[in-house]
Design an enzyme around this catalytic site. Structure first.
Site, mmCIF file in Angstrom:
data_model
loop_
_atom_site.group_PDB
_atom_site.id
_atom_site.type_symbol
_atom_site.label_atom_id
_atom_site.label_comp_id
_atom_site.label_asym_id
_atom_site.label_seq_id
_atom_site.Cartn_x
_atom_site.Cartn_y
_atom_site.Cartn_z
ATOM 1 C CB SER A 93 -9.382 -10.432 3.365
ATOM 2 O OG SER A 93 -8.069 -10.473 3.882
ATOM 3 C CD GLU A 136 -3.891 -14.745 6.357
ATOM 4 O OE1 GLU A 136 -3.705 -13.955 7.306
ATOM 5 O OE2 GLU A 136 -2.962 -15.359 5.791
ATOM 6 C CB CYS A 137 -5.387 -16.250 -0.048
ATOM 7 S SG CYS A 137 -5.021 -16.095 -1.814
ATOM 8 C CB ALA A 138 -6.545 -21.030 -0.396
#
Length: 489
Positions: A450, A357-359
């Site tokens: 994502s 997720e993200c990072a």
């Protein structure tokens, strides 16, 4: 949401909610110092944060000596908020909940909501306070306020009588005379002053592009900052009055959420075994919900934390979770860990699942602003000036190690980075605030990545699916030591 809540024993804990008329009023400093002051006075304090924030709970945890947790009706559904509160408050004799933005500020919808939140704002501090039946204490930035503070307080008291406001804490008071005038203003509307804090710039916490610097990155500095907040707040707050207000909670006992009961309906299809799920931690990956590890464990996994700045992937890792954080602040050190980057490529190539997720998405890229990352995904990441922020109602557009096509979730984006377009299958589709349809994220045979942050309590079926896949692949690949595979890049 993908599935319903899991519940367990009944539990009730006194609680107060620390709110404010607007952002920047000092909620985090007051909440963290209050938690520390209560703990110093002998209380067992359960800390919470309204909304999807990861950073504030880190400081709460330092002050409380136990994990900080989030309460977000948008991410988990209003029906799960009271059970999650009861779960997180187990063993405590008081809970302190830090609000988000202004008291009535919630998710902005472009249609009438059907959540029952009404004027409280969906997912707002007032909404959460109403759900858990806890009184609100307003933190007011008193700089620039005088007698007209009475009108401000009157407005908050009368806007929605269903919200119980128990008192006010005056922050950034300029002088004894200023404090006297402010106390008179509060008395005019019948609101007790539960504390008065003088201007104290040394109590501020360093920040950068996405807010405060996480406590996990500051280590000893974070402990010192929390100690300073605690000392200052302990002498400035009326702790007995705050505890008395907390004991005025007005809802019946809630049935506590249970990770085991949440995953139970979805474990029948799981493979047997206890796969090791390696969860990224350390200074670069500090964002995560406490319930995530609890649910992975309940689903049958053994959770092992590793630090991508220094460690290799655990040799027996059957699955990997890489959450949010600040890889752009640690890009050189991440790039220097060649062995781990090779481990992750081998892990994905072997079909073992990765949830990012993200990072985590950025770390799976081939590079981030010129620094080599793991290279699991043939796309590039870059840091930029534009903040992307908001809740997203998303639908899975392809099958993955977590979701099946058509499954729906509500998640949250918060980043200043982006990734290049690639030929990989997207993870999600949603409509942006302007109504434009778009796809986001990446899925491969072994990866779901994502920018969307999801609360694990809302997706027990997906987590069970991930653990099941890890268990299956762990057995199939158990004869291949991760360290040997990782030698090829």
């Amino acid at each position: 949401m993908v599935s319903s809540a899991g519940h367990s024993r009944a539990h009730s804990t006194p609680a107060v909610v620390i709110a404010a008329p607007s952002s920047g009023s000092g909620k985090t400093t007051v909440t963290t110092g209050l938690i520390g002051a209560l703990r110093a006075a002998g209380h067992r304090v359960a800390p919470f944060k309204v909304g999807p924030d990861y950073i504030d709970p880190g400081y709460h945890a330092v002050a409380a000596g136990r994990p900080g947790r989030n309460l977000d009706p948008n991410l988990v559904g209003a029906d799960r908020v009271a059970p999650l509160f009861a779960h997180g408050a187990a063993g405590a004799d008081i809970a302190v909940v830090e609000g988000v933005m202004g008291l009535f500020d919630g998710r902005i919808l472009d249609h009438d909501d059907d959540t029952g939140a009404g004027r409280l704002g969906v997912g707002s501090t007032a909404h959460v306070a109403s759900i858990i039946g806890a009184p609100v204490i307003l933190v007011v930035d008193a700089a620039g306020h005088s007698q007209s503070l009475a009108a401000v307080l009157h407005g908050f008291l009368s806007y929605d009588p269903s919200v119980s406001i128990a008192g006010v804490i005056l922050n950034r008071v300029g002088s004894p005379r200023h404090e006297m005038v402010l106390r008179q203003a509060a008395a005019r509307v019948g609101l007790p002053v539960l504390g008065a804090l003088r201007r104290h710039p040394s109590l501020t916490v360093p920040s950068r592009h996405l807010g405060l610097i996480p406590a996990a990155e500051r280590n000893a500095d974070a402990v010192a900052a929390v100690d300073a907040m605690t000392a200052h707040l302990r002498g400035a707050l009326d702790l007995p009055a705050i505890v008395a207000a907390a004991r005025g909670r007005s809802v019946p006992d809630a049935t506590a959420w249970s990770a085991s009961e949440a995953v139970a309906p979805h474990r029948s299809a799981m493979s047997k075994g206890s796969p090791v799920i390696a969860v990224a931690g350390g200074a670069a990956f500090t964002f995560g919900y406490t319930e995530h590890a609890e649910m992975l464990t309940a689903a049958g996994a053994r959770v092992v934390v590793f630090d991508p700045l220094a460690d290799r992937l655990p040799a027996d890792a059957a699955g990997v979770v890489i959450g949010g954080g600040f890889p752009e602040e640690h890009a050189e050190a991440l790039a220097a860990n060649d062995l781990l980057r090779a481990d992750l490529r081998a892990h994905a190539a072997a079909g073992r699942p990765i949830h990012a997720e993200c990072a985590g998405l950025l770390y799976l890229c081939a590079q981030l602003d010129g620094h080599p990352m793991s290279g699991v995904l043939d796309i590039a990441g870059h840091f930029g000036p534009t903040l992307t922020l908001g809740y997203r109602d998303a639908v899975a557009v392809s099958d993955s190690v977590l979701f099946r096509t058509g499954e729906r979730v509500t998640g949250h984006e918060f980043h200043r980075s982006g990734v290049s377009d690639g030929a990989l299958a997207p993870a999600w589709a949603w409509r942006d605030p302007a109504g434009r349809a778009s796809t986001h994220g990446v899925t491969t045979a072994s990866v779901h990545a994502s920018y969307l942050h999801l609360h694990p309590a809302a997706i027990p079926e997906a987590l069970c699916r991930f653990v099941s896949r890890a268990a299956d692949m762990g057995r199939v690949q158990s004869h291949e030591p991760a360290g040997d595979i990782a030698g090829a890049s």
